[in-house]
Design an enzyme around this catalytic site. Structure first.
Site, PDB file in Angstrom:
ATOM      1  N   GLU A   1     -33.940  27.799 -54.564  1.00 29.99           N
ATOM      2  CA  GLU A   1     -33.274  29.784 -54.650  1.00 29.99           C
ATOM      3  C   GLU A   1     -32.715  30.206 -53.421  1.00 29.99           C
ATOM      4  O   GLU A   1     -32.830  31.194 -53.084  1.00 29.99           O
ATOM      5  CB  GLU A   1     -34.609  29.947 -54.829  1.00 29.99           C
ATOM      6  CG  GLU A   1     -36.008  29.853 -56.359  1.00 29.99           C
ATOM      7  CD  GLU A   1     -36.942  30.776 -56.373  1.00 29.99           C
ATOM      8  OE1 GLU A   1     -36.939  31.866 -56.291  1.00 29.99           O
ATOM      9  OE2 GLU A   1     -36.835  30.307 -57.614  1.00 29.99           O
TER      10      GLU A   1
ATOM     11  N   ASN B   1     -52.396  30.953 -61.161  1.00 31.38           N
ATOM     12  CA  ASN B   1     -51.820  30.912 -62.265  1.00 31.38           C
ATOM     13  C   ASN B   1     -51.626  29.331 -63.355  1.00 31.38           C
ATOM     14  O   ASN B   1     -51.262  29.141 -62.545  1.00 31.38           O
ATOM     15  CB  ASN B   1     -50.036  30.795 -61.436  1.00 31.38           C
ATOM     16  CG  ASN B   1     -49.511  31.339 -61.972  1.00 31.38           C
ATOM     17  OD1 ASN B   1     -49.435  31.361 -62.890  1.00 31.38           O
ATOM     18  ND2 ASN B   1     -48.037  31.551 -60.974  1.00 31.38           N
TER      19      ASN B   1
ATOM     20  N   TYR C   1     -48.702  38.482 -49.756  1.00 32.26           N
ATOM     21  CA  TYR C   1     -49.721  38.847 -50.221  1.00 32.26           C
ATOM     22  C   TYR C   1     -50.051  40.068 -50.387  1.00 32.26           C
ATOM     23  O   TYR C   1     -50.456  40.455 -51.461  1.00 32.26           O
ATOM     24  CB  TYR C   1     -50.708  37.649 -49.899  1.00 32.26           C
ATOM     25  CG  TYR C   1     -50.583  36.286 -50.109  1.00 32.26           C
ATOM     26  CD1 TYR C   1     -50.472  35.575 -51.255  1.00 32.26           C
ATOM     27  CD2 TYR C   1     -50.288  35.832 -48.589  1.00 32.26           C
ATOM     28  CE1 TYR C   1     -50.731  33.701 -51.182  1.00 32.26           C
ATOM     29  CE2 TYR C   1     -49.987  33.927 -48.655  1.00 32.26           C
ATOM     30  CZ  TYR C   1     -50.219  33.487 -50.176  1.00 32.26           C
ATOM     31  OH  TYR C   1     -49.857  32.194 -50.572  1.00 32.26           O
TER      32      TYR C   1
ATOM     33  N   CYS D   1     -45.650  32.256 -58.456  1.00 33.96           N
ATOM     34  CA  CYS D   1     -46.471  31.688 -57.071  1.00 33.96           C
ATOM     35  C   CYS D   1     -45.674  30.841 -55.812  1.00 33.96           C
ATOM     36  O   CYS D   1     -46.173  32.074 -54.644  1.00 33.96           O
ATOM     37  CB  CYS D   1     -47.626  31.803 -57.818  1.00 33.96           C
ATOM     38  SG  CYS D   1     -47.499  29.811 -57.871  1.00 33.96           S
ATOM     39  N   HIS D   2     -45.251  30.465 -56.141  1.00 32.52           N
ATOM     40  CA  HIS D   2     -44.575  30.054 -54.926  1.00 32.52           C
ATOM     41  C   HIS D   2     -43.223  31.191 -54.440  1.00 32.52           C
ATOM     42  O   HIS D   2     -43.026  30.867 -52.874  1.00 32.52           O
ATOM     43  CB  HIS D   2     -43.172  28.659 -55.540  1.00 32.52           C
ATOM     44  CG  HIS D   2     -41.830  29.741 -56.178  1.00 32.52           C
ATOM     45  ND1 HIS D   2     -41.978  29.004 -57.695  1.00 32.52           N
ATOM     46  CD2 HIS D   2     -40.114  29.396 -56.214  1.00 32.52           C
ATOM     47  CE1 HIS D   2     -41.136  29.525 -57.957  1.00 32.52           C
ATOM     48  NE2 HIS D   2     -40.282  29.896 -57.078  1.00 32.52           N
TER      49      HIS D   2
END
Length: 184
Positions: free
Chosen positions: A176, A141, A118, A149-150
């Site tokens: 991912e 978002n 962040y 945003c993950h």
């Protein structure tokens, strides 16, 4: 007829299955405008009402709309492990100011398979010390998954919060390769 001489709905939506449950995707002529997690009937109704209120046009279910169809195709490919990024046009009209700046940086500067803190994201947009405000931007978002945003985590190694739920965030990060696949 709108100002561009086009007839028909200005906002379209469809629900698509994904590795994290049903997603509602909504688009305008300008691009994909909203992605909503856990798109059960009641969630879908609420999302359509919010879009009507915010965009001034009642969304119509239209999975064949060209912008929406392309977004669906790309989301399905992402969850199938065949796509690492999105190149559908985005309509940023549901977010503005600092939130839009942060989300645009996130979309362009944090690639598939990586994470950012962040505070790091706050520094990237020229606002060091605004880590908490970046967290609020993530919560605002309107395009989760597509604007990833993950991929924003706590600097101390914690996963951080997530509007779609922590289990959903873990699944996206596992997809991912950032986290191991959940055992169950």
């Amino acid at each position: 007829m709108d100002s561009q001489g086009q007839v028909g709905p200005r906002v379209v939506w469809a629900v698509v299955g994904s590795g994290v449950g049903p997603l509602l995707l909504a688009a305008t002529r300008g691009g994909l405008v909203n992605v909503v997690f856990h798109a059960t009937d009641s969630v879908r109704r609420g999302a359509v009402e919010r879009l009507t209120s915010r965009l001034g046009a009642e969304p119509v279910e239209a999975p064949g709309d060209p912008v929406l169809a392309e977004a669906i195709c790309q989301v399905e490919a992402y969850f199938a492990g065949e796509r690492r990024g999105f190149d559908v046009p985005l309509d940023w009209s549901l977010v503005s100011g600092f939130n839009r700046e942060v989300l645009r940086e996130l979309a362009s500067g944090v690639p598939y398979g990586t994470v950012v803190g962040y505070g790091d994201l706050a520094r990237r947009v020229g606002q060091p010390g605004a880590a908490q405000a970046v967290g609020m931007s993530m919560g605002a978002n309107p395009l989760p998954v597509v604007v990833p945003c993950h991929r924003v985590v706590e600097s101390g190694g914690g996963i951080g919060g997530f509007g779609g739920g922590l289990e959903t965030k873990r699944k996206l990060l596992a997809l991912e390769g950032v986290l191991p696949e959940p055992l169950f």
